[in-house]
Design a protein around this motif. Structure first.
Motif, PDB file in Angstrom:
ATOM      1  N   HIS A   1       0.498  -1.027   0.319  1.00 18.19           N
ATOM      2  CA  HIS A   1      -0.128   0.146  -0.106  1.00 18.19           C
ATOM      3  C   HIS A   1       1.155   1.201  -0.177  1.00 18.19           C
ATOM      4  CE1 HIS A   1       0.322   0.081   4.454  1.00 18.19           C
ATOM      5  NE2 HIS A   1       0.554  -1.069   4.110  1.00 18.19           N
ATOM      6  N   ASP A   2       1.957   1.324  -0.020  1.00 21.88           N
ATOM      7  CA  ASP A   2       2.905   2.355   0.327  1.00 21.88           C
ATOM      8  C   ASP A   2       3.397   3.243  -1.052  1.00 21.88           C
ATOM      9  OD1 ASP A   2       5.140   1.914   3.491  1.00 21.88           O
ATOM     10  OD2 ASP A   2       2.834   2.362   2.858  1.00 21.88           O
ATOM     11  N   ILE A   3       3.510   2.028  -1.127  1.00 24.49           N
ATOM     12  CA  ILE A   3       4.100   2.247  -3.029  1.00 24.49           C
ATOM     13  C   ILE A   3       2.354   2.209  -3.948  1.00 24.49           C
ATOM     14  CG2 ILE A   3       4.725   0.502  -4.995  1.00 24.49           C
ATOM     15  CD1 ILE A   3       6.235  -1.180  -3.197  1.00 24.49           C
ATOM     16  N   GLU A   4       1.438   1.866  -3.903  1.00 26.28           N
ATOM     17  CA  GLU A   4       0.355   1.702  -4.660  1.00 26.28           C
ATOM     18  C   GLU A   4       0.200   3.087  -4.479  1.00 26.28           C
ATOM     19  OE1 GLU A   4      -2.337  -0.949  -2.753  1.00 26.28           O
ATOM     20  OE2 GLU A   4      -0.743  -2.706  -3.683  1.00 26.28           O
ATOM     21  N   GLU A   5       0.037   3.812  -3.477  1.00 26.71           N
ATOM     22  CA  GLU A   5      -0.047   5.234  -2.626  1.00 26.71           C
ATOM     23  C   GLU A   5       0.724   6.310  -3.688  1.00 26.71           C
ATOM     24  OE1 GLU A   5      -0.323   6.508   1.365  1.00 26.71           O
ATOM     25  OE2 GLU A   5      -0.098   8.545   1.116  1.00 26.71           O
ATOM     26  N   VAL A   6       2.527   5.970  -3.751  1.00 28.84           N
ATOM     27  CA  VAL A   6       2.746   6.634  -4.633  1.00 28.84           C
ATOM     28  C   VAL A   6       2.408   6.506  -6.151  1.00 28.84           C
ATOM     29  CG1 VAL A   6       5.481   7.276  -5.227  1.00 28.84           C
ATOM     30  CG2 VAL A   6       5.336   6.551  -3.303  1.00 28.84           C
ATOM     31  N   VAL A   7       2.545   5.718  -6.757  1.00 26.34           N
ATOM     32  CA  VAL A   7       1.799   5.424  -8.360  1.00 26.34           C
ATOM     33  C   VAL A   7       0.282   6.224  -7.985  1.00 26.34           C
ATOM     34  CG1 VAL A   7       0.773   3.802  -9.333  1.00 26.34           C
ATOM     35  CG2 VAL A   7       3.457   3.007  -7.769  1.00 26.34           C
ATOM     36  N   GLY A   8       0.000   5.844  -7.140  1.00 25.65           N
ATOM     37  CA  GLY A   8      -1.511   7.362  -7.438  1.00 25.65           C
ATOM     38  C   GLY A   8      -1.446   8.481  -7.700  1.00 25.65           C
ATOM     39  N   ASP A   9      -0.216   8.724  -6.755  1.00 22.91           N
ATOM     40  CA  ASP A   9       0.204  10.831  -6.967  1.00 22.91           C
ATOM     41  C   ASP A   9       1.250  10.540  -8.350  1.00 22.91           C
ATOM     42  OD1 ASP A   9       0.090  10.982  -2.790  1.00 22.91           O
ATOM     43  OD2 ASP A   9      -1.621  10.479  -5.037  1.00 22.91           O
ATOM     44  N   ALA A  10       1.273   9.852  -8.185  1.00 26.76           N
ATOM     45  CA  ALA A  10       2.469   9.634  -9.591  1.00 26.76           C
ATOM     46  C   ALA A  10       2.506  10.676 -11.152  1.00 26.76           C
ATOM     47  CB  ALA A  10       3.100   8.940 -10.198  1.00 26.76           C
ATOM     48  N   HIS A  11       1.032  10.231 -11.453  1.00 22.65           N
ATOM     49  CA  HIS A  11       0.502  11.016 -12.787  1.00 22.65           C
ATOM     50  C   HIS A  11      -1.059  10.877 -12.970  1.00 22.65           C
ATOM     51  CE1 HIS A  11      -0.017  11.801 -17.047  1.00 22.65           C
ATOM     52  NE2 HIS A  11       1.311  11.530 -17.190  1.00 22.65           N
ATOM     53  N   GLU A  12      -1.182  12.485 -12.828  1.00 23.89           N
ATOM     54  CA  GLU A  12      -2.873  13.009 -12.965  1.00 23.89           C
ATOM     55  C   GLU A  12      -3.698  11.667 -14.269  1.00 23.89           C
ATOM     56  OE1 GLU A  12      -2.967  15.705 -16.344  1.00 23.89           O
ATOM     57  OE2 GLU A  12      -3.006  16.234 -14.416  1.00 23.89           O
ATOM     58  N   ALA A  13      -3.105  10.868 -14.953  1.00 25.41           N
ATOM     59  CA  ALA A  13      -3.884  10.094 -16.056  1.00 25.41           C
ATOM     60  C   ALA A  13      -3.824   8.779 -14.809  1.00 25.41           C
ATOM     61  CB  ALA A  13      -3.075   9.345 -16.709  1.00 25.41           C
ATOM     62  N   ILE A  14      -3.380   8.201 -13.869  1.00 23.17           N
ATOM     63  CA  ILE A  14      -4.120   7.314 -13.052  1.00 23.17           C
ATOM     64  C   ILE A  14      -4.517   7.145 -11.844  1.00 23.17           C
ATOM     65  CG2 ILE A  14      -2.637   5.678 -10.875  1.00 23.17           C
ATOM     66  CD1 ILE A  14      -1.079   5.503 -13.841  1.00 23.17           C
ATOM     67  N   GLN A  15      -5.582   5.919 -11.860  1.00 22.39           N
ATOM     68  CA  GLN A  15      -6.581   6.634 -10.897  1.00 22.39           C
ATOM     69  C   GLN A  15      -6.361   6.151  -9.373  1.00 22.39           C
ATOM     70  OE1 GLN A  15     -10.157   6.477 -12.207  1.00 22.39           O
ATOM     71  NE2 GLN A  15     -11.419   6.019 -10.233  1.00 22.39           N
ATOM     72  N   PRO A  16      -6.929   6.897  -8.774  1.00 22.97           N
ATOM     73  CA  PRO A  16      -6.838   6.621  -7.613  1.00 22.97           C
ATOM     74  C   PRO A  16      -7.192   5.446  -6.917  1.00 22.97           C
ATOM     75  CG  PRO A  16      -7.985   8.986  -8.460  1.00 22.97           C
ATOM     76  CD  PRO A  16      -8.125   8.091  -9.221  1.00 22.97           C
ATOM     77  N   ASN A  17      -6.603   4.917  -6.077  1.00 30.21           N
ATOM     78  CA  ASN A  17      -6.784   3.698  -4.847  1.00 30.21           C
ATOM     79  C   ASN A  17      -6.854   2.581  -5.928  1.00 30.21           C
ATOM     80  OD1 ASN A  17      -6.479   5.330  -2.367  1.00 30.21           O
ATOM     81  ND2 ASN A  17      -9.085   6.019  -3.553  1.00 30.21           N
ATOM     82  N   ALA A  18      -6.535   2.481  -7.666  1.00 28.07           N
ATOM     83  CA  ALA A  18      -7.154   1.516  -8.286  1.00 28.07           C
ATOM     84  C   ALA A  18      -5.219   0.755  -9.199  1.00 28.07           C
ATOM     85  CB  ALA A  18      -7.449   1.752  -9.287  1.00 28.07           C
ATOM     86  N   THR A  19      -4.450   0.808  -7.426  1.00 28.87           N
ATOM     87  CA  THR A  19      -2.976  -0.071  -8.049  1.00 28.87           C
ATOM     88  C   THR A  19      -3.028  -0.950  -6.824  1.00 28.87           C
ATOM     89  OG1 THR A  19      -2.387   2.596  -9.425  1.00 28.87           O
ATOM     90  CG2 THR A  19      -0.562   0.446  -7.868  1.00 28.87           C
TER      91      THR A  19
END
Length: 546
Positions: free
Chosen positions: A450-468
């Motif tokens: 979940h730590d990694i997923e949180e960073v991915v979710g904030d990495a780019h505006e095209a990424i859906q939040p809470n969906a990694t």
């Protein structure tokens, strides 16, 4: 008193009070019932079921978010039948899950309505055909007769080894496990939750959670009955399509209690126009609990700040921790007090939020999962739990029951429930940091998904939040990191290589990791549980071979 005795008492004390109201897509009341009506209907439903099924039969309840569900759930308990709430799904994987639950519990019947029955078989596939040809009794709620003589109440509450219902875990395993919840388990956990919250018969609660899931069933539907309050129900699908309806309903009925996973708060923030917030009043909301996976501090802070205009108080946020194996709640933040954050020195130093002290009469120990030694305050280990809400075990699975529910420390203390979750205690408060089975271990270093997923979710505006989903895969060089992320609908035309590059850069900066593979998928394709949790193991099965 158990839940049936509470219903009997409240029907006598508050016969004309609304027990439940169901909200439609325009905010209108589509169904409602008083305590007197609910009491009579539950007894009649129990009578019908008792005529059709012997005591201790397992009956799958396959109903949408409507009044019939609570009527027949409690009716089954009234008749001494073991209720098995089950998620409705019309997809082939969803129907396969229903089949596995039926097979696992040896169900004698299925309670549903004719519309659901018809939709189950609209798509002709292997799973739907298997269900259609299954030798099982179908009980249709359209045949409910409120004049049926009431069931003779079975003596269930005093028998600690008798399950009242089976709560099937919504995890990613292909073999679902039925958690056996007794009347005593349920009463103990409902008492603990509502004593902590201070919820009374004068209060109104709103729920949008799936009614077949532990959080939606125990707190969403059964807590109002247990306290004699009023429960207001919005279907999960309606909340997803119209999240503002939740805030409108809380405001209109001056509700004091609501809750759910953190993604529900994020969904409100993403989908509700700021100008609409000025039209609702959330000042009556005393408790907004947030649970499921470890709670994101950024979600709590952003929600509290955004909702200030509605009169919402940050002190109403309740970080919560629980699991089906403990009926529901294990620890709850004390509402009305500031949230507690604490820094942890892990691979990626960050803050985590306290999920409060353990609920009443609960012992929590933090244990080294391999050595089974009890750890000191502040040390991270597996969370072990002991209280009257801990379930009886898994239905007809002695091996898994012994491993999970009958754990003893190296000093011989126990039995405890092994939660499989990682955390630590500090100043009497429980902090959650991850799960033992989903740890990513690369070059001998532990990373929490979940730590990694949180960073991915904030990495780019095209990424859906809470969906990694982040997980490890085996490569020739050893374990490596793989990421699967949903794209937002509006981002389908993005330069995917640029998105991946930004994600890889963010992960490298945050953790010093190089992602072995980054997979970008359309919205809604990441496997999740009925409560919205990401199924990392299922995602690994689906995408690791791509």
């Amino acid at each position: 008193m158990d839940i049936l005795e509470k219903l009997t008492s409240n029907a006598a004390l508050y016969p004309e009070k609304s027990a439940f109201r169901y909200i439609g897509k325009e905010g209108d009341i589509t169904e409602q019932c008083t305590y007197a009506q609910l009491f009579q209907e539950v007894r009649a439903a129990g009578g019908q079921l008792q005529k059709q099924y012997p005591p201790d039969s397992r009956i799958v309840i396959l109903l949408p978010a409507e009044a019939a569900f609570i009527r027949f759930f409690l009716g089954a308990l009234q008749a001494g039948i073991i209720a098995v709430p089950c998620p409705i799904s019309f997809s082939e994987p969803g129907i396969n899950r229903i089949l596995k639950i039926i097979q696992n519990c040896g169900a004698a019947g299925i309670i549903t309505n004719r519309k659901t029955y018809k939709m189950l078989f609209q798509r002709q596939n292997e799973a739907s055909l298997a269900l259609q040809h299954l030798e099982i009794d179908w009980f249709f709620t359209e045949g409910f007769d409120p004049k049926t003589p009431p069931a003779q109440l079975q003596s269930t509450f005093t028998d600690q080894n008798k399950p009242a219902y089976l709560q099937y875990t919504s995890g990613s395993t292909s073999h679902p496990k039925g958690v056996m919840i007794s009347h005593a388990n349920l009463a103990a956990n409902l008492n603990a939750i509502n004593n902590c919250f201070g919820r009374t018969a004068a209060d109104t609660s709103v729920t949008w959670l799936p009614h077949y899931h532990d959080m939606g069933l125990v707190d969403g539907l059964l807590s109002p009955i247990f306290t004699g309050g009023t429960g207001i129900v919005i279907s999960p699908l309606l909340f997803i399509t119209k999240p503002f309806l939740l805030l409108q309903t809380i405001s209109r009925y001056q509700a004091g209690f609501c809750g759910g996973p953190g993604f529900g708060l994020d969904h409100c923030l993403a989908r509700i126009a700021p100008e609409l917030l000025e039209t609702v009043d959330l000042s009556t909301l005393r408790v907004l609990y947030v649970g499921a996976e470890p709670v994101r501090i950024s979600t709590l802070e952003k929600f509290a700040e955004t909702m200030r205009v509605t009169g919402f108080r940050k002190e109403s946020l309740v970080a919560a921790y629980g699991l089906a194996e403990a009926t529901l709640a294990v620890s709850l933040h004390l509402h009305g007090t500031p949230l507690t954050y604490k820094k942890i020195a892990e691979t990626n130093p960050k803050e985590v939020v306290a999920c409060g002290p353990p609920v009443e009469f609960t012992e929590v120990q933090i244990v080294d999962p391999q050595q089974k030694t009890t750890l000191q305050e502040g040390q991270t280990g597996e969370i072990w739990v002991k209280n009257a809400g801990v379930a009886l075990g898994y239905w007809q699975n002695e091996e898994a029951t012994n491993a999970t529910f009958r754990a003893f420390s190296s000093a011989g203390e126990g039995p405890f429930l092994r939660t499989g979750d990682l955390g630590f205690m500090d100043a009497g408060k429980l902090f959650i940091t991850g799960r033992t089975k989903e740890l990513i271990i690369i070059r001998g270093v532990n990373y929490y998904p979940h730590d990694i997923e949180e960073v991915v979710g904030d990495a780019h505006e095209a990424i859906q939040p809470n969906a990694t989903a982040a997980f490890s895969v085996e490569t020739e060089e050893g374990e490596a990191l793989m990421l699967v992320s949903e794209l937002k609908r509006v981002a389908q035309e993005e330069n995917l290589d640029a998105v991946k590059t930004k994600v890889a850069h963010s992960i490298g900066l945050a953790f010093g990791l190089v992602a072995h593979q980054i997979v970008l998928i359309p919205p809604g394709k990441l496997p999740k549980t009925s409560s919205g949790k990401i199924q990392r193991l299922k995602a690994k099965e689906m995408f690791a071979g791509n």
